[in-house]
Design a protein around this motif. Structure first.
Motif, PDB file in Angstrom:
ATOM      1  N   GLU A   8     -10.282 -12.346   9.464  1.00  0.00           N
ATOM      2  CA  GLU A   8     -10.870 -12.116  10.776  1.00  0.00           C
ATOM      3  C   GLU A   8     -10.472 -10.170  10.555  1.00  0.00           C
ATOM      4  O   GLU A   8      -9.409  -9.822  10.072  1.00  0.00           O
ATOM      5  N   THR A   9     -11.397  -9.332  10.927  1.00  0.00           N
ATOM      6  CA  THR A   9     -11.325  -8.108  10.582  1.00  0.00           C
ATOM      7  C   THR A   9     -11.212  -7.282  11.979  1.00  0.00           C
ATOM      8  O   THR A   9     -12.042  -7.662  12.970  1.00  0.00           O
ATOM      9  N   GLU A  10     -10.833  -6.058  12.167  1.00  0.00           N
ATOM     10  CA  GLU A  10     -10.709  -5.228  13.356  1.00  0.00           C
ATOM     11  C   GLU A  10     -11.244  -3.932  12.801  1.00  0.00           C
ATOM     12  O   GLU A  10     -11.236  -3.469  11.739  1.00  0.00           O
ATOM     13  N   THR A  11     -11.759  -3.195  13.809  1.00  0.00           N
ATOM     14  CA  THR A  11     -12.080  -1.648  13.420  1.00  0.00           C
ATOM     15  C   THR A  11     -11.381  -0.899  14.330  1.00  0.00           C
ATOM     16  O   THR A  11     -10.935  -1.162  15.662  1.00  0.00           O
ATOM     17  N   ARG A  12     -10.873   0.309  14.023  1.00  0.00           N
ATOM     18  CA  ARG A  12     -10.321   1.279  14.794  1.00  0.00           C
ATOM     19  C   ARG A  12     -10.817   2.777  14.692  1.00  0.00           C
ATOM     20  O   ARG A  12     -11.321   3.086  13.395  1.00  0.00           O
ATOM     21  N   THR A  13     -11.307   3.230  15.758  1.00  0.00           N
ATOM     22  CA  THR A  13     -11.793   4.713  15.638  1.00  0.00           C
ATOM     23  C   THR A  13     -11.053   5.472  16.434  1.00  0.00           C
ATOM     24  O   THR A  13     -10.485   5.310  17.694  1.00  0.00           O
ATOM     25  N   PHE A  14     -10.856   6.853  16.001  1.00  0.00           N
ATOM     26  CA  PHE A  14      -9.966   7.784  16.424  1.00  0.00           C
ATOM     27  C   PHE A  14     -10.408   9.335  16.010  1.00  0.00           C
ATOM     28  O   PHE A  14     -11.144   9.557  15.299  1.00  0.00           O
ATOM     29  N   THR A  15     -10.207  10.251  16.961  1.00  0.00           N
ATOM     30  CA  THR A  15     -10.488  11.598  16.817  1.00  0.00           C
ATOM     31  C   THR A  15      -9.277  12.349  16.721  1.00  0.00           C
ATOM     32  O   THR A  15      -8.443  12.095  17.212  1.00  0.00           O
ATOM     33  N   TRP A  16      -9.471  13.602  16.021  1.00  0.00           N
ATOM     34  CA  TRP A  16      -8.507  14.613  16.049  1.00  0.00           C
ATOM     35  C   TRP A  16      -8.908  15.983  16.073  1.00  0.00           C
ATOM     36  O   TRP A  16     -10.146  16.298  15.822  1.00  0.00           O
ATOM     37  N   THR A  17      -8.316  16.919  16.390  1.00  0.00           N
ATOM     38  CA  THR A  17      -8.599  18.292  16.084  1.00  0.00           C
ATOM     39  C   THR A  17      -8.072  18.645  14.647  1.00  0.00           C
ATOM     40  O   THR A  17      -6.976  18.424  14.231  1.00  0.00           O
ATOM     41  N   THR A  18      -8.902  19.503  14.081  1.00  0.00           N
ATOM     42  CA  THR A  18      -8.702  19.883  12.772  1.00  0.00           C
ATOM     43  C   THR A  18      -7.508  21.011  12.639  1.00  0.00           C
ATOM     44  O   THR A  18      -7.502  22.046  13.414  1.00  0.00           O
ATOM     45  N   PRO A  19      -6.688  20.727  11.834  1.00  0.00           N
ATOM     46  CA  PRO A  19      -5.434  21.680  11.871  1.00  0.00           C
ATOM     47  C   PRO A  19      -5.900  23.117  11.511  1.00  0.00           C
ATOM     48  O   PRO A  19      -6.832  23.013  10.751  1.00  0.00           O
ATOM     49  N   GLY A  20      -5.028  24.072  11.607  1.00  0.00           N
ATOM     50  CA  GLY A  20      -5.297  25.414  11.138  1.00  0.00           C
ATOM     51  C   GLY A  20      -6.102  26.021  12.019  1.00  0.00           C
ATOM     52  O   GLY A  20      -6.339  27.417  11.650  1.00  0.00           O
TER      53      GLY A  20
END
Length: 171
Positions: A8-20
């Motif tokens: 079985e597989t799962e998916t994970r999605t996330f976002t972030w703010t670009t450093p700098g």
């Protein structure tokens, strides 16, 4: 030849703010505690590693930081427990951020070492992981900090010590 797997597989999605993207000059006008409080309150973006790991809380105060993260399947190693690198990252974050809270305006730091002791396995059943970092000793050029990681039942699962090098902008 294509291979199919019965897993079985799962998916994970996330976002972030670009450093700098933060004005470094303005950042260095703030104390370390003010910087972390600003991250907590949304005035500054938090580091992408927090999103990568799934950290849910960061509570800074002078000489102390608490970081929380629920244990999750995407933290697992092949043997079915939370990877030691994930645990080490939590410990490093709490210890180093505790040192961060002691920085005067114009100071910054880098980690010199991290010594980790794994005391018991961590799994999804461990629940919410709470990592408390505290400063043991803060000098002019170095600081020694420790961090303790507990599971949802309050049991100590790992401990670390860290040395940080303190620098001033322009050094």
């Amino acid at each position: 030849m294509s291979q199919t797997t019965p897993y079985e597989t799962e998916t994970r999605t996330f976002t972030w703010t670009t450093p700098g993207q933060v004005d470094l000059g303005a950042l260095l006008e703030m104390t370390g505690l003010e910087q972390l409080q600003s991250m907590r309150e949304g005035g500054m973006p938090h580091p992408p590693i927090m999103d990568t790991l799934g950290v849910t809380d960061l509570r800074p105060e002078a000489g102390r930081v608490v970081v929380e993260m629920p244990a999750a399947g995407f933290h697992y190693n092949p043997l079915g427990s939370v990877h030691g690198g994930v645990i080490s990252t939590l410990l490093d974050t709490a210890a180093a951020c505790a040192v961060h809270t002691t920085l005067a305006a114009g100071e910054f730091y880098t980690s010199v070492d991290l010594t980790v002791k794994f005391l018991r396995p961590v799994t999804i059943d461990s629940g919410l992981l709470t990592c408390e970092g505290t400063v043991i000793q803060r000098g002019r050029r170095t600081a020694l900090a420790q961090a303790q990681l507990t599971d949802g039942a309050g049991k100590l699962v790992a401990h670390a010590t860290s040395t940080c090098l303190i620098m001033r902008a322009g050094d």
